[in-house]
Design a protein around this motif. Structure first.
Motif, PDB file in Angstrom:
ATOM      1  N   ALA A   2       0.866  -1.122  -0.030  1.00 48.52           N
ATOM      2  CA  ALA A   2      -0.011  -0.144  -0.106  1.00 48.52           C
ATOM      3  C   ALA A   2       1.031   1.397  -0.053  1.00 48.52           C
ATOM      4  CB  ALA A   2      -0.903  -0.146   1.262  1.00 48.52           C
ATOM      5  N   PHE A   3       0.355   2.416  -0.376  1.00 47.57           N
ATOM      6  CA  PHE A   3       1.043   3.355  -0.619  1.00 47.57           C
ATOM      7  C   PHE A   3       1.071   4.060   0.705  1.00 47.57           C
ATOM      8  CE2 PHE A   3       1.138   7.882  -2.434  1.00 47.57           C
ATOM      9  CZ  PHE A   3       2.457   7.921  -2.216  1.00 47.57           C
ATOM     10  N   GLY A   4       2.407   4.592   1.058  1.00 46.55           N
ATOM     11  CA  GLY A   4       2.723   5.270   2.338  1.00 46.55           C
ATOM     12  C   GLY A   4       3.003   4.354   3.381  1.00 46.55           C
ATOM     13  N   ARG A   5       2.777   3.042   3.296  1.00 50.58           N
ATOM     14  CA  ARG A   5       3.016   2.052   4.561  1.00 50.58           C
ATOM     15  C   ARG A   5       4.545   1.332   4.267  1.00 50.58           C
ATOM     16  NH1 ARG A   5      -1.604  -1.868   5.256  1.00 50.58           N
ATOM     17  NH2 ARG A   5      -1.452  -1.628   7.268  1.00 50.58           N
ATOM     18  N   LEU A   6       5.239   1.357   5.000  1.00 48.48           N
ATOM     19  CA  LEU A   6       6.690   0.611   5.098  1.00 48.48           C
ATOM     20  C   LEU A   6       6.225  -0.901   5.568  1.00 48.48           C
ATOM     21  CD1 LEU A   6       8.836   3.479   6.675  1.00 48.48           C
ATOM     22  CD2 LEU A   6       8.776   2.592   4.114  1.00 48.48           C
ATOM     23  N   GLU A   7       6.625  -1.677   4.939  1.00 46.96           N
ATOM     24  CA  GLU A   7       6.596  -3.105   5.151  1.00 46.96           C
ATOM     25  C   GLU A   7       7.798  -3.484   6.294  1.00 46.96           C
ATOM     26  OE1 GLU A   7       7.019  -7.529   2.956  1.00 46.96           O
ATOM     27  OE2 GLU A   7       6.094  -5.741   1.990  1.00 46.96           O
ATOM     28  N   ARG A   8       7.554  -4.110   7.248  1.00 46.69           N
ATOM     29  CA  ARG A   8       8.489  -4.251   8.307  1.00 46.69           C
ATOM     30  C   ARG A   8       9.004  -5.900   7.941  1.00 46.69           C
ATOM     31  NH1 ARG A   8       6.688  -2.281  14.061  1.00 46.69           N
ATOM     32  NH2 ARG A   8       6.881  -0.159  13.586  1.00 46.69           N
ATOM     33  N   SER A   9      10.095  -5.824   8.109  1.00 47.95           N
ATOM     34  CA  SER A   9      10.796  -7.369   8.027  1.00 47.95           C
ATOM     35  C   SER A   9      10.899  -7.963   9.275  1.00 47.95           C
ATOM     36  CB  SER A   9      12.136  -7.631   7.167  1.00 47.95           C
ATOM     37  OG  SER A   9      13.055  -6.817   7.629  1.00 47.95           O
ATOM     38  N   LYS A  10      10.803  -9.024   9.494  1.00 45.18           N
ATOM     39  CA  LYS A  10      11.044  -9.717  10.769  1.00 45.18           C
ATOM     40  C   LYS A  10      12.557  -9.869  11.174  1.00 45.18           C
ATOM     41  CE  LYS A  10       9.604 -13.615  13.519  1.00 45.18           C
ATOM     42  NZ  LYS A  10       8.752 -14.979  13.475  1.00 45.18           N
TER      43      LYS A  10
END
Length: 142
Positions: A2-10
């Protein structure tokens, strides 16, 4: 995504194993320390041996170490004994190996008569090869 969201890696998992490298390093240092100090602990009986310039003899024959301290205590191979037990031990040694040498280490302050008594016990037991152990004198200071 999604636009504006940062994906967090484990993130990384905590390590549950013990790190053995520091433990091995410490153990190796302790082994080296024990190897270096073991020869220093060979004779734990403190004596003030007489000094002499005589040459050191090399003995290939079997021997027993007999120590006479300034307090009059007898030790056979670093084990304390009384005169009667000493005679019995030396008799057993002489029966097993008659050519055994007695290395007599007597403190410098022990009276000569006491040294002769101990020598007599060794000869009575059948051990006639008696050697006197002494320290080398300190080098002369100029």
């Amino acid at each position: 995504m999604a636009f504006g969201r940062l994906e967090r890696s484990k993130g990384t998992e905590p390590m549950s194993d013990i790190n053995m490298t520091p433990l091995i390093d410490v153990m190796l240092v302790l082994v080296v320390i024990f190897i270096l100090t073991a020869p220093l602990l060979a004779s734990s009986i403190r004596l003030d041996l007489p000094k002499t310039d005589a040459a050191k003899g090399s003995s290939g024959a079997p021997f027993v170490t007999l120590v006479l301290t300034s307090a009059g205590q007898l030790y056979l191979n670093d084990k304390p004994l009384v005169a009667d037990a000493l005679l019995a031990q030396l008799t057993e040694t002489a029966a097993a190996a008659p050519d055994t040498e007695v290395q007599l280490r007597a403190d410098a302050s022990v009276p000569y008569g006491r040294v002769v008594e101990v020598m007599g016990l060794a000869q009575k037991a059948g051990l006639n090869r008696i050697g006197f152990v002494a320290d080398a004198p300190a080098p002369a200071q100029r």
